[in-house]
Design a protein around this motif. Structure first.
Motif, PDB file in Angstrom:
ATOM      1  N   THR B 345    -145.304 -12.645 111.417  1.00 34.08           N
ATOM      2  CA  THR B 345    -146.604 -13.250 111.180  1.00 34.08           C
ATOM      3  C   THR B 345    -146.803 -14.473 112.064  1.00 34.08           C
ATOM      4  OG1 THR B 345    -148.035 -14.166 109.439  1.00 34.08           O
ATOM      5  CG2 THR B 345    -145.705 -14.758 109.345  1.00 34.08           C
ATOM      6  N   LYS B 346    -148.034 -14.912 112.127  1.00 36.95           N
ATOM      7  CA  LYS B 346    -148.305 -16.199 112.759  1.00 36.95           C
ATOM      8  C   LYS B 346    -149.114 -17.029 111.777  1.00 36.95           C
ATOM      9  CE  LYS B 346    -149.834 -14.196 116.743  1.00 36.95           C
ATOM     10  NZ  LYS B 346    -150.459 -14.140 118.079  1.00 36.95           N
ATOM     11  N   MET B 347    -148.675 -18.224 111.574  1.00 33.86           N
ATOM     12  CA  MET B 347    -149.441 -19.144 110.736  1.00 33.86           C
ATOM     13  C   MET B 347    -149.873 -20.292 111.638  1.00 33.86           C
ATOM     14  SD  MET B 347    -149.610 -18.055 107.613  1.00 33.86           S
ATOM     15  CE  MET B 347    -148.882 -16.693 106.683  1.00 33.86           C
ATOM     16  N   ILE B 348    -151.162 -20.367 111.861  1.00 33.50           N
ATOM     17  CA  ILE B 348    -151.675 -21.390 112.763  1.00 33.50           C
ATOM     18  C   ILE B 348    -152.368 -22.466 111.927  1.00 33.50           C
ATOM     19  CG2 ILE B 348    -153.062 -21.807 114.856  1.00 33.50           C
ATOM     20  CD1 ILE B 348    -150.979 -19.586 115.258  1.00 33.50           C
ATOM     21  N   LEU B 375    -144.315 -16.961 114.070  1.00 37.00           N
ATOM     22  CA  LEU B 375    -144.656 -18.235 114.683  1.00 37.00           C
ATOM     23  C   LEU B 375    -145.321 -19.132 113.643  1.00 37.00           C
ATOM     24  CD1 LEU B 375    -145.319 -20.177 117.135  1.00 37.00           C
ATOM     25  CD2 LEU B 375    -147.465 -18.902 117.358  1.00 37.00           C
ATOM     26  N   VAL B 376    -144.827 -20.342 113.536  1.00 31.87           N
ATOM     27  CA  VAL B 376    -145.530 -21.346 112.744  1.00 31.87           C
ATOM     28  C   VAL B 376    -145.961 -22.418 113.723  1.00 31.87           C
ATOM     29  CG1 VAL B 376    -145.387 -23.039 110.889  1.00 31.87           C
ATOM     30  CG2 VAL B 376    -144.149 -20.868 110.697  1.00 31.87           C
ATOM     31  N   LYS B 377    -147.279 -22.578 113.816  1.00 33.39           N
ATOM     32  CA  LYS B 377    -147.798 -23.532 114.786  1.00 33.39           C
ATOM     33  C   LYS B 377    -148.618 -24.583 114.045  1.00 33.39           C
ATOM     34  CE  LYS B 377    -150.293 -23.535 119.161  1.00 33.39           C
ATOM     35  NZ  LYS B 377    -150.687 -22.679 120.284  1.00 33.39           N
ATOM     36  N   ILE B 378    -148.265 -25.822 114.273  1.00 31.92           N
ATOM     37  CA  ILE B 378    -148.977 -26.898 113.585  1.00 31.92           C
ATOM     38  C   ILE B 378    -149.649 -27.776 114.630  1.00 31.92           C
ATOM     39  CG2 ILE B 378    -148.713 -28.835 111.993  1.00 31.92           C
ATOM     40  CD1 ILE B 378    -146.741 -27.186 110.507  1.00 31.92           C
ATOM     41  N   THR B 404    -133.854 -11.913 113.990  1.00 30.11           N
ATOM     42  CA  THR B 404    -134.865 -12.840 113.481  1.00 30.11           C
ATOM     43  C   THR B 404    -135.239 -13.808 114.593  1.00 30.11           C
ATOM     44  OG1 THR B 404    -133.878 -12.672 111.300  1.00 30.11           O
ATOM     45  CG2 THR B 404    -135.379 -14.484 111.646  1.00 30.11           C
ATOM     46  N   PHE B 405    -136.524 -13.866 114.895  1.00 30.97           N
ATOM     47  CA  PHE B 405    -137.015 -14.798 115.914  1.00 30.97           C
ATOM     48  C   PHE B 405    -138.085 -15.694 115.316  1.00 30.97           C
ATOM     49  CE2 PHE B 405    -135.856 -10.960 118.440  1.00 30.97           C
ATOM     50  CZ  PHE B 405    -134.806 -11.515 119.165  1.00 30.97           C
ATOM     51  N   PRO B 406    -137.692 -16.786 114.697  1.00 30.08           N
ATOM     52  CA  PRO B 406    -138.705 -17.694 114.169  1.00 30.08           C
ATOM     53  C   PRO B 406    -139.076 -18.725 115.246  1.00 30.08           C
ATOM     54  CG  PRO B 406    -136.503 -18.199 113.285  1.00 30.08           C
ATOM     55  CD  PRO B 406    -136.326 -17.212 114.400  1.00 30.08           C
ATOM     56  N   TYR B 407    -140.335 -18.744 115.605  1.00 36.37           N
ATOM     57  CA  TYR B 407    -140.789 -19.735 116.581  1.00 36.37           C
ATOM     58  C   TYR B 407    -141.535 -20.843 115.858  1.00 36.37           C
ATOM     59  CZ  TYR B 407    -140.055 -15.752 119.734  1.00 36.37           C
ATOM     60  OH  TYR B 407    -139.510 -14.694 120.407  1.00 36.37           O
ATOM     61  N   LEU B 408    -141.254 -22.068 116.279  1.00 38.87           N
ATOM     62  CA  LEU B 408    -141.937 -23.207 115.665  1.00 38.87           C
ATOM     63  C   LEU B 408    -142.598 -24.019 116.757  1.00 38.87           C
ATOM     64  CD1 LEU B 408    -139.237 -24.654 113.222  1.00 38.87           C
ATOM     65  CD2 LEU B 408    -141.267 -23.320 112.639  1.00 38.87           C
ATOM     66  N   GLU B 409    -143.848 -24.385 116.531  1.00 43.22           N
ATOM     67  CA  GLU B 409    -144.495 -25.323 117.451  1.00 43.22           C
ATOM     68  C   GLU B 409    -145.156 -26.379 116.596  1.00 43.22           C
ATOM     69  OE1 GLU B 409    -147.221 -23.604 120.330  1.00 43.22           O
ATOM     70  OE2 GLU B 409    -145.883 -21.860 120.506  1.00 43.22           O
TER      71      GLU B 409
END
Ligand SMILES: Nc1ncnc2c1ncn2[C@@H]1O[C@H](COP(=O)(O)OP(=O)(O)OP(=O)(O)O)[C@@H](O)[C@H]1O
Ligand SMILES: [Mg+2]
Lengths: 256, 481
Positions: B345-348, B375-378, B404-409
């Motif tokens: 998922t992507k949470m923007i 992706l969690v993008k804040i 598992t590829f968790p991306y954080l921005e």
């Protein structure tokens, strides 16, 4: 009920049991003692059908049937219960749910009606009382995060619910505090009946103060080197295993 | 655990929904060009704006290349070898009621366990059934219409509510978004449309059953759900496809829009044909699903149970635009045999105090490959944003894989993120323990897997949870000896 004849067992090409002979009749309690690594758990696992062990010779008859030909779950459904020395954790599955699934499998096999949720909860309430177990543990995941003693108590609870014909208890007394030992022993005694048999693997005499055995066997290097009555356990406690070892040459022939 | 006698190689399981319905189909010729698109548009009697949009999307698609970053491997797709439009032929222009629906189609739904008539009466579910490309029957429409709720096929919406469609179409997933979304925008044949007016709480679960029937046809549905201010709706989507040797493409787009204080809950149980145990056949499922929390205090929640498809490429996402809006993603993805899933998922986070929760449960068995990609993008303005992510993998056997590829921005220092991950394996010791208590290995696995998925199943509507539990058991059959 159970007849083990000249059982030879190996794991990873290493021979662990070197010709076990043992007969257990209904109504009896047999204690198996012996030093670490002598093969007690191996024997228990083989009776339960653990797939890692290879039986290279001998046979086991359970209620006149060839036990070794039965799948582990069929053995369980036929009344064989193993209280594990090291009970396994099953995350995600609650203790109550697990036990309900188990008891209903066994009841199915016995031609009895499966318990519904209400009946099962009643049963569970009654049995948790016998082993004085905190009911909160029922909603926890199977053995997950249980203390050593809680795990052992949980094994006895399962035994009480499943009502096996042949219960094999692998060091169920280890890791129990004094009160817990009495409670667990009491639970074991409740199962004793002319129709059931128990094989109790233990290192200590103290369990046998409560659960008085009909026979005590000493397992050493994969062989039963000595068998006797309940006094044998006292002797072992006082003298240690070296004493039996020394005499093992001369007592080989006394094997049951 | 390869040498493990308890967990042996996989035996085949029958795909229960692998029947083909014999219906005369009205199909476009194989291949894709502007004429194909014009044909689709005219078949659907679309207004001019729709055709223009499709053509723009098509022209954009021509400039794109298929994405290759996902951990999935498959032979090259020949986009000129696909039939882009296939509709079951009907006597008139379309069924006005269930009585007019081809009895064979209805029988198909019976087999799928979606007896429309019974559902109408028993479950109170309004089913918009999409069969290949055209919406076959929509039930409960009148009752919903009385409350001002629009629930119809996408085609109908384009004809009857062009203003709403024009206003929201492509606002969450623009046709420029990605290769598959562009393709879908060009050729989408049908799908569902739903509008819940202000302050209306939809009184029943809305449901669509998708099914790919015709051979070599791709399915490109498009769903658009709009919850107006303070509206509330729960939408269920179930999918199956017949068993075929050839792979089939499914490239859907779902757009959700929640205005102030609105809530949308979107649940999927995806059981497209997965291919056989050697990996022959099966659906390529390339789906773009995204929701936009446009209004303040709005909430969009995705729940998915993905057990089918040869390939799953899917990232239901939420754009948290409105202040205090909430996004959720609860996922179970199971891959068995040769199945591959790359999902997440992507949470923007854009608005202030926005909150998101990600719970992902990946199960791999056989030679299955399972990847979580999230992706969690804040963004800088998202003061006080919060995210909680939990990604768990469960392995059955030792020939499968999990990644598992968790991306954080994170561009905001007042935000708060928590991430937990775990990988576990069903061990021989656990199975033996269960067997020793009389529980078969198969039941033990299914018990452990269901326990593993509990947090996600709890989010599904009741009847779906039951179905999902059964589906997992069926999908896991033969994973242990
Ligand atoms: N997988 C294995 N590979 C090799 N040897 C093994 C394996 N499993 C057990 N053994 C060996 O078999 C022997 C018997 O082990 P077993 O667990 O039966 O002993 P035990 O009598 O129950 O001991 P304890 O009193 O410590 O519980 C030990 O020497 C042990 O190391
Ligand atoms: Mg031991």
């Amino acid at each position: 009920m159970l007849e083990i004849r000249n059982l030879v067992v190996s794991i990873n090409n290493k021979q662990i049991l070197n010709g076990i002979n043992l007969t257990v009749d209904a109504g009896q309690v047999h204690a198996i003692m012996g030093p670490n690594g002598s093969g007690k758990s191996t024997l228990a696992y083989v009776l339960a059908g653990h797939p890692s062990y290879t039986v290279t010779a001998g046979e086991i008859l359970y209620e006149e049937k060839n036990l070794l030909a039965m799948a582990p779950e069929d053995r369980a459904r036929a009344g064989i219960f193993l209280a594990f020395q090291y009970p396994v954790e099953i995350p995600g599955v609650s203790n109550a749910y697990f036990l309900k699934a188990a008891v209903n499998e066994i009841r199915k096999r016995r031609g009895l009606e499966e318990y519904d949720a209400m009946e099962f909860l009643e049963l569970l309430k009654e049995k948790t009382r016998i082993v004085e177990m905190d009911p909160a543990l029922m909603n926890r995941m199977v053995n997950e995060g249980f203390s050593g003693g809680e795990k052992k108590r949980n094994e006895i609870l399962q035994m009480a619910v499943l009502e096996p014909k042949l219960a094999i208890l692998d060091e169920t007394d280890s890791g129990l505090d004094i009160d817990a030992l009495r409670i667990v022993a009491n639970g074991i005694n409740k199962l004793r009946s002319p129709n059931n048999a128990i094989i109790a693997v233990t290192h200590y005499q103290r369990l046998l103060d409560y659960v008085i055995p009909d026979f005590v066997h000493v397992l050493f290097n994969g062989r039963i080197i000595k068998s006797g009555g309940k006094e044998l356990a006292f002797e072992l406690e006082a003298k240690g295993y070296d004493w039996t070892k020394d005499r093992s040459e001369t007592t080989q022939t006394e094997i049951v | 655990m390869g040498s493990n006698p308890l967990i042996r190689d996989l035996t085949s399981r029958e795909y229960k929904f692998g029947f083909v319905t014999e219906i005369e189909a009205d199909a476009a010729p194989r291949g894709l060009n502007e004429d194909t698109i014009r044909l689709i548009s005219s078949k659907k009697k679309e207004p001019e704006f729709m055709l223009e949009w499709r053509l723009k999307a098509y022209r954009h698609w021509l400039t794109l290349v298929e994405p290759k970053w996902a951990s999935v491997h498959y032979p090259k797709i020949d986009y000129q070898d696909i039939i882009y439009y296939s509709a079951p032929k009907t006597k008139s222009d379309g069924p006005q009621s269930l009585d007019e629906v081809d009895p064979e189609l209805l029988a198909t739904y019976e087999k799928l366990g979606v007896p429309l008539k019974e559902r109408e009466i028993l479950a109170g579910v309004a089913v918009d059934a999409v069969f290949d490309s055209v919406s076959v029957a929509t039930t409960f429409k009148e009752k919903l219409a009385g409350m001002g709720i629009i629930f119809c096929s996408f085609s109908e919406a384009v004809r009857n509510f062009p203003d709403l469609v024009k206003k929201y179409l492509g606002t969450v997933v623009p046709y420029t978004d990605n290769f598959f979304a562009a393709l879908n925008s060009a050729v989408f044949s049908d799908g569902s449309f739903c509008y819940i007016p202000k302050s209306v709480r939809c009184p029943m679960e809305l449901s669509t059953y998708f099914r790919i029937n015709a051979a070599d046809s791709g399915q490109f549905e498009r769903t658009l759900i709009i919850a107006d201010e303070e509206a509330n709706v729960s939408y269920l989507e179930g999918c199956t496809a017949p068993k075929r040797d050839k792979n089939q493409l499914h490239a859907a787009v779902v757009e959700l829009i929640a205005l102030n204080h609105a809530q949308i809950k979107y649940s999927t149980v995806q059981n497209w044909y997965a291919g056989d145990k050697e990996g022959k056949g099966g659906i390529y499922n390339f789906v773009t699903k995204r929701g936009k929390c446009l209004g303040k205090n709005s909430k969009i929640s995705w729940t998915q149970v993905e057990t089918g498809s040869a390939i799953t490429w899917k990232y239901p996402s939420v754009i948290l635009l409105g202040d205090n809006s909430v996004g959720e993603f609860y996922s179970v993805a199971l891959t068995n045999h040769r199945q591959q899933a790359d999902t997440g998922t992507k949470m923007i986070h854009i608005g202030q105090h926005t909150k998101s929760t990600i719970i992902s449960k990946g199960i791999s068995a056989g030679h299955g490959g399972n990847t979580y990609r999230g992706l969690v993008k804040i963004l800088p303005n998202a003061a006080g944003a919060r995210n909680y992510s939990q990604c768990d993998s469960l392995l059955i056997g030792n020939q499968c894989s999990a990644n598992t590829f968790p991306y954080l921005e994170v561009q905001n220092s007042s935000s708060h993120l928590e991430h937990e991950a775990s990988t576990s394996k069903i061990s021989e010791a656990q199975l033996f323990y269960c067997k020793q208590r009389g529980i078969s290995a198969e039941n033990a696995v299914s018990m452990i897997v269901n326990g593993f998925c509990k947090e996600v199943f709890r989010k599904l509507p009741m009847e779906f949870a039951v179905e999902a539990t059964k589906l997992l058991s069926v999908s896991l059959e033969g994973t242990v000896g």
